[in-house]
Design a protein around this motif. Structure first.
Motif, PDB file in Angstrom:
ATOM      1  N   LEU A 310     -75.027  65.353  50.775  1.00 19.67           N
ATOM      2  CA  LEU A 310     -76.217  65.377  51.541  1.00 19.67           C
ATOM      3  C   LEU A 310     -77.491  65.278  50.789  1.00 19.67           C
ATOM      4  CD1 LEU A 310     -75.178  68.173  54.215  1.00 19.67           C
ATOM      5  CD2 LEU A 310     -75.644  65.597  54.672  1.00 19.67           C
ATOM      6  N   ALA A 311     -77.474  65.937  49.637  1.00 16.75           N
ATOM      7  CA  ALA A 311     -78.627  65.764  48.729  1.00 16.75           C
ATOM      8  C   ALA A 311     -78.931  64.454  48.422  1.00 16.75           C
ATOM      9  CB  ALA A 311     -78.601  66.762  47.572  1.00 16.75           C
ATOM     10  N   GLY A 312     -77.720  63.694  48.027  1.00 13.96           N
ATOM     11  CA  GLY A 312     -77.803  62.299  47.645  1.00 13.96           C
ATOM     12  C   GLY A 312     -78.378  61.440  48.745  1.00 13.96           C
ATOM     13  N   LEU A 313     -77.864  61.752  49.956  1.00 10.35           N
ATOM     14  CA  LEU A 313     -77.997  60.844  51.025  1.00 10.35           C
ATOM     15  C   LEU A 313     -79.661  60.956  51.372  1.00 10.35           C
ATOM     16  CD1 LEU A 313     -76.656  59.119  53.494  1.00 10.35           C
ATOM     17  CD2 LEU A 313     -77.030  61.464  54.857  1.00 10.35           C
ATOM     18  N   LEU A 314     -80.229  62.080  51.504  1.00 12.26           N
ATOM     19  CA  LEU A 314     -81.537  62.501  51.766  1.00 12.26           C
ATOM     20  C   LEU A 314     -82.617  62.352  50.769  1.00 12.26           C
ATOM     21  CD1 LEU A 314     -80.542  65.652  53.910  1.00 12.26           C
ATOM     22  CD2 LEU A 314     -80.990  63.483  54.914  1.00 12.26           C
ATOM     23  N   ASP A 315     -82.011  61.862  49.538  1.00 11.19           N
ATOM     24  CA  ASP A 315     -82.784  61.623  48.374  1.00 11.19           C
ATOM     25  C   ASP A 315     -83.597  63.014  48.017  1.00 11.19           C
ATOM     26  OD1 ASP A 315     -83.799  60.301  46.232  1.00 11.19           O
ATOM     27  OD2 ASP A 315     -85.213  59.090  47.247  1.00 11.19           O
ATOM     28  N   LEU A 316     -82.879  64.082  48.027  1.00 13.50           N
ATOM     29  CA  LEU A 316     -83.536  65.498  47.614  1.00 13.50           C
ATOM     30  C   LEU A 316     -82.875  65.920  46.547  1.00 13.50           C
ATOM     31  CD1 LEU A 316     -83.343  67.069  51.186  1.00 13.50           C
ATOM     32  CD2 LEU A 316     -85.424  66.308  50.096  1.00 13.50           C
ATOM     33  N   SER A 317     -83.575  66.671  45.660  1.00  7.67           N
ATOM     34  CA  SER A 317     -83.179  67.109  44.429  1.00  7.67           C
ATOM     35  C   SER A 317     -82.514  68.465  44.979  1.00  7.67           C
ATOM     36  CB  SER A 317     -84.168  67.778  43.280  1.00  7.67           C
ATOM     37  OG  SER A 317     -84.809  66.582  43.004  1.00  7.67           O
ATOM     38  N   ILE A 318     -81.300  69.014  44.248  1.00  6.23           N
ATOM     39  CA  ILE A 318     -80.472  70.070  44.567  1.00  6.23           C
ATOM     40  C   ILE A 318     -80.569  71.322  43.811  1.00  6.23           C
ATOM     41  CG2 ILE A 318     -78.280  69.172  43.836  1.00  6.23           C
ATOM     42  CD1 ILE A 318     -77.053  70.413  46.115  1.00  6.23           C
ATOM     43  N   TYR A 319     -80.896  72.548  44.264  1.00  6.97           N
ATOM     44  CA  TYR A 319     -81.254  73.679  43.241  1.00  6.97           C
ATOM     45  C   TYR A 319     -79.880  74.568  43.662  1.00  6.97           C
ATOM     46  CZ  TYR A 319     -85.828  72.101  42.301  1.00  6.97           C
ATOM     47  OH  TYR A 319     -86.840  71.278  41.765  1.00  6.97           O
ATOM     48  N   CYS A 320     -79.114  74.740  42.691  1.00  2.00           N
ATOM     49  CA  CYS A 320     -77.733  75.404  42.926  1.00  2.00           C
ATOM     50  C   CYS A 320     -77.846  76.908  42.350  1.00  2.00           C
ATOM     51  CB  CYS A 320     -76.646  74.824  42.509  1.00  2.00           C
ATOM     52  SG  CYS A 320     -76.598  73.286  42.843  1.00  2.00           S
ATOM     53  N   VAL A 321     -77.567  77.966  43.063  1.00  5.32           N
ATOM     54  CA  VAL A 321     -77.452  79.297  42.543  1.00  5.32           C
ATOM     55  C   VAL A 321     -76.274  79.986  43.294  1.00  5.32           C
ATOM     56  CG1 VAL A 321     -79.564  80.003  44.186  1.00  5.32           C
ATOM     57  CG2 VAL A 321     -78.864  81.407  42.105  1.00  5.32           C
ATOM     58  N   SER A 322     -75.515  80.655  42.664  1.00  9.38           N
ATOM     59  CA  SER A 322     -74.153  81.412  43.184  1.00  9.38           C
ATOM     60  C   SER A 322     -74.345  82.978  43.025  1.00  9.38           C
ATOM     61  CB  SER A 322     -73.303  80.899  42.182  1.00  9.38           C
ATOM     62  OG  SER A 322     -71.963  81.807  42.651  1.00  9.38           O
ATOM     63  N   LEU A 323     -74.425  83.452  43.907  1.00 10.66           N
ATOM     64  CA  LEU A 323     -74.573  84.918  43.916  1.00 10.66           C
ATOM     65  C   LEU A 323     -73.252  85.661  43.175  1.00 10.66           C
ATOM     66  CD1 LEU A 323     -76.221  85.776  47.428  1.00 10.66           C
ATOM     67  CD2 LEU A 323     -77.217  85.051  45.159  1.00 10.66           C
ATOM     68  N   ALA A 324     -72.195  84.860  43.032  1.00 12.17           N
ATOM     69  CA  ALA A 324     -70.858  85.199  42.283  1.00 12.17           C
ATOM     70  C   ALA A 324     -71.567  85.587  40.771  1.00 12.17           C
ATOM     71  CB  ALA A 324     -69.930  84.233  42.451  1.00 12.17           C
ATOM     72  N   GLU A 325     -72.598  85.218  40.356  1.00 12.58           N
ATOM     73  CA  GLU A 325     -73.024  84.962  38.901  1.00 12.58           C
ATOM     74  C   GLU A 325     -73.513  86.629  38.777  1.00 12.58           C
ATOM     75  OE1 GLU A 325     -76.423  83.769  35.639  1.00 12.58           O
ATOM     76  OE2 GLU A 325     -75.711  81.991  37.361  1.00 12.58           O
ATOM     77  N   LYS A 326     -72.817  87.334  37.930  1.00 14.58           N
ATOM     78  CA  LYS A 326     -72.948  88.784  37.806  1.00 14.58           C
ATOM     79  C   LYS A 326     -74.531  89.208  37.149  1.00 14.58           C
ATOM     80  CE  LYS A 326     -68.388  90.227  37.708  1.00 14.58           C
ATOM     81  NZ  LYS A 326     -67.197  90.428  36.892  1.00 14.58           N
ATOM     82  N   SER A 327     -74.767  88.234  36.437  1.00 15.59           N
ATOM     83  CA  SER A 327     -76.232  88.612  35.856  1.00 15.59           C
ATOM     84  C   SER A 327     -77.442  88.496  36.759  1.00 15.59           C
ATOM     85  CB  SER A 327     -76.364  87.976  34.359  1.00 15.59           C
ATOM     86  OG  SER A 327     -76.260  86.359  34.847  1.00 15.59           O
TER      87      SER A 327
END
Ligand SMILES: Nc1ncnc2c1ncn2[C@@H]1O[C@H](COP(=O)(O)OP(=O)(O)OP(=O)(O)O)[C@@H](O)[C@H]1O
Length: 529
Positions: A310-327
């Motif tokens: 979807l990010a590619g299709l809409l020409d948007l940058s994607i900001y990924c963050v996972s809450l599984a990251e303990k720190s």
């Protein structure tokens, strides 16, 4: 004929004059214990008069120091009075744009005599391979079979002045360690750069910054720019920001196999939301302009893949963050959200791991009140997985840090465990289920694996040969509905991608049988004993 034998040489004159200031050996004896003994030994055995050499060395040293001082002063005065400059820190995209532009267009990375070899790892841990990226960009690009050596890239070392001409003006690019930061010397995030130009104002520098941004944009055409949070170490130093990795080729939407109606409805909803008229509609009615999407389903059903597509299709940058990251702390999350640009796609993964599951709520509440803690903190601690509480996450989603205009996609493997507060409209407006594969999905995955597509990407309109269609039907006929995830089926098919498709059809039953005994493990090419 003139006799020069008795004429006084300049060196002798210098020594005589220095000698008249006092005995050098007496002076040096004070600073270098044993100097006169060494000097006597050298005179007696090597006929080398140290007292003559030392003053010459001293004079050379003094001259070099004077030269260094003058050079520094002259450079400082020139830079101060004849140039304009703009300071750019490495947190900014402009820093990377200019670095890339200067390396590619001005060859700065090769011209300098003091180079540093660049790491070929992206911030997300994957490898940067300029040759592969070039091949991916070029139509029909590919590379020769066999072992491939990665191209090593270089840039000039820090604290060196790099001169270059651009648009008829002389520029200087100077980078140094950012003194405000406590991080490692070689961390790419610790740098501040100054771009100088010999001009009366900063216009030529701004032009160069804009040109390098346009250059980067052209390079990134067809790529999705991915950002991830700075490393845990950097964040622990208070350096909380998004790190950008080089763009990745955008994933075509067609490669994510799921119900077409669901996919089209989702795309239409996001496109509608991003229209300027929609923004106006929200603002006229005083409704916060944001929209949250929840993708839920088992691991490996395509939630992340669809977000990237979807990010590619809409020409948007994607900001990924996972809450599984303990720190990841609440403060970090809040800070990261406050840095989001006006328009982007945010992928907040694994929200079920964020100490938000309500399954032990009662127990946690009781324990918390006994120990005088808030239930949410107690819960986050009890899950042992995340330092982000429910209230922290809600604050991030719709509090001060929430950024209007962004598309927020949250993913979870466990929708049942999510708190109702999180699921309410305004926070999550659209829920999309990612089921395990149907027979029809298995059919499409088979075709996708074995079809020879013309051009660079999958073209859904391309006619499928009838022989492949028949094999895909046989394959999907053997796959039970809703038992395997697309990732599992893809894993099996990838093992046979270089064989004829009928081999995969022949092997699938064995695989299904084997799955019963090796649930959750990777596909093995040979039969395990
Ligand atoms: N629907 C799908 N269509 C095509 N490929 C898929 C699909 N689902 C999964 N895959 C493939 O499986 C792998 C994992 O997919 P992905 O990371 O998108 O799953 P996920 O649902 O986000 O998993 P998780 O919940 O563990 O993050 C990828 O290589 C992807 O290409």
């Amino acid at each position: 004929m003139a006799d020069f034998s008795n004429s006084t040489k300049p060196a002798d004159l210098l020594l005589d004059s220095l000698g008249s200031l006092g005995s050098p050996s007496l002076l040096l004896d004070t600073y270098i214990p044993g100097y006169s003994i060494i000097s006597n030994v050298l005179v007696n055995f090597l006929r080398l008069d140290v007292s003559r050499v030392v003053p010459i060395l001293g004079a050379i040293f003094a001259l070099s120091k004077t030269w260094d001082y003058l050079y520094y002063q002259i450079r400082y005065q020139i830079l101060h009075y004849l140039t304009c400059s703009i300071l750019i820190t490495s947190e900014l995209d402009a820093y990377y744009n200019i670095s890339r532009f200067l390396t590619d267009k001005k060859n700065l990375g090769k011209r300098s005599s003091d180079l540093v070899a660049l790491s070929n790892r992206r911030p997300d841990g994957t490898f940067i391979d300029p040759e592969l990226e070039r091949a991916e960009r070029e139509p029909g690009g590919g590379r020769a079979k066999g072992r491939h050596r990665r191209t090593q890239e270089y840039e000039a070392q820090l604290e060196s002045y790099q001169y270059f001409w651009y648009n008829g003006r002389l520029f200087i690019w100077f980078r140094q360690r950012d003194n405000r930061s406590n991080l490692d010397y070689h961390s790419s995030r610790t740098v501040e750069a100054k771009l100088y130009c010999f001009s009366a104002n900063t216009t030529p520098i701004k032009e160069l910054i804009e040109d390098s941004a346009a250059y980067q944009e052209a390079r990134n055409a067809g790529l999705t720019k991915i950002y991830r949070p700075a490393s845990a170490k950097q964040r622990s130093y208070g350096d909380v920001h998004w790190r950008s990795a080089t763009g990745r080729p955008s994933r075509p939407l067609g490669t994510v196999i799921m119900s077409k109606e669901k996919k089209n409805a989702l795309v239409a909803d996001i496109e509608q939301y991003l229209l300027p008229a929609t923004r106006k509609w929200y603002s006229q009615r005083g409704i916060p302009y944001r929209r949250g999407y929840l993708f839920y389903g088992a691991p490996g059903t395509g939630k992340t893949s669809l977000s990237f597509a979807l990010a590619g299709l809409l020409d948007l940058s994607i900001y990924c963050v996972s809450l599984a990251e303990k720190s990841m702390t609440e403060e970090d999350l809040f800070e990261l959200f406050s840095q989001l640009p006006a328009s982007c796609l945010v992928l907040l993964e694994d929200i079920d791991i964020a100490g938000l599951q309500k399954r032990d709520d009662k127990v946690i509440r009781e324990e918390a009140s006994e120990e005088g803690e808030t239930p949410e903190h107690k819960k986050a601690a009890s899950d042992g997985d995340s330092r982000v509480t429910l209230s922290g996450l809600l604050n991030v989603i719709d509090g001060v840090a929430s950024h209007e205009g962004r598309v927020l996609i949250m993913t979870t493997n466990d929708i049942e465990g999510l708190d109702k507060a999180l699921l309410r409209p305004g926070r999550i407006d659209v829920k999309t289920h990612f089921p395990k594969s149907s027979k029809s999905d298995a059919h499409d995955l088979f075709v996708q694996t074995f079809m020879n597509y013309d051009g660079d990407s999958i073209d859904e309109k391309q006619e499928i040969p009838s022989s492949l269609k028949r094999l895909a039907e046989q394959f999907s006929g053997r796959i039970p509905d809703a038992k395997f995830t697309p990732a599992e089926i893809q894993g099996f098919l990838l093992a046979w991608k270089n064989s004829e498709p009928d081999v995969a059809v022949a092997k699938v039953e064995d695989w299904i049988e084997g799955r019963a005994s090796t649930e959750g493990t990777a596909y093995s090419l040979t039969k395990e004993k």
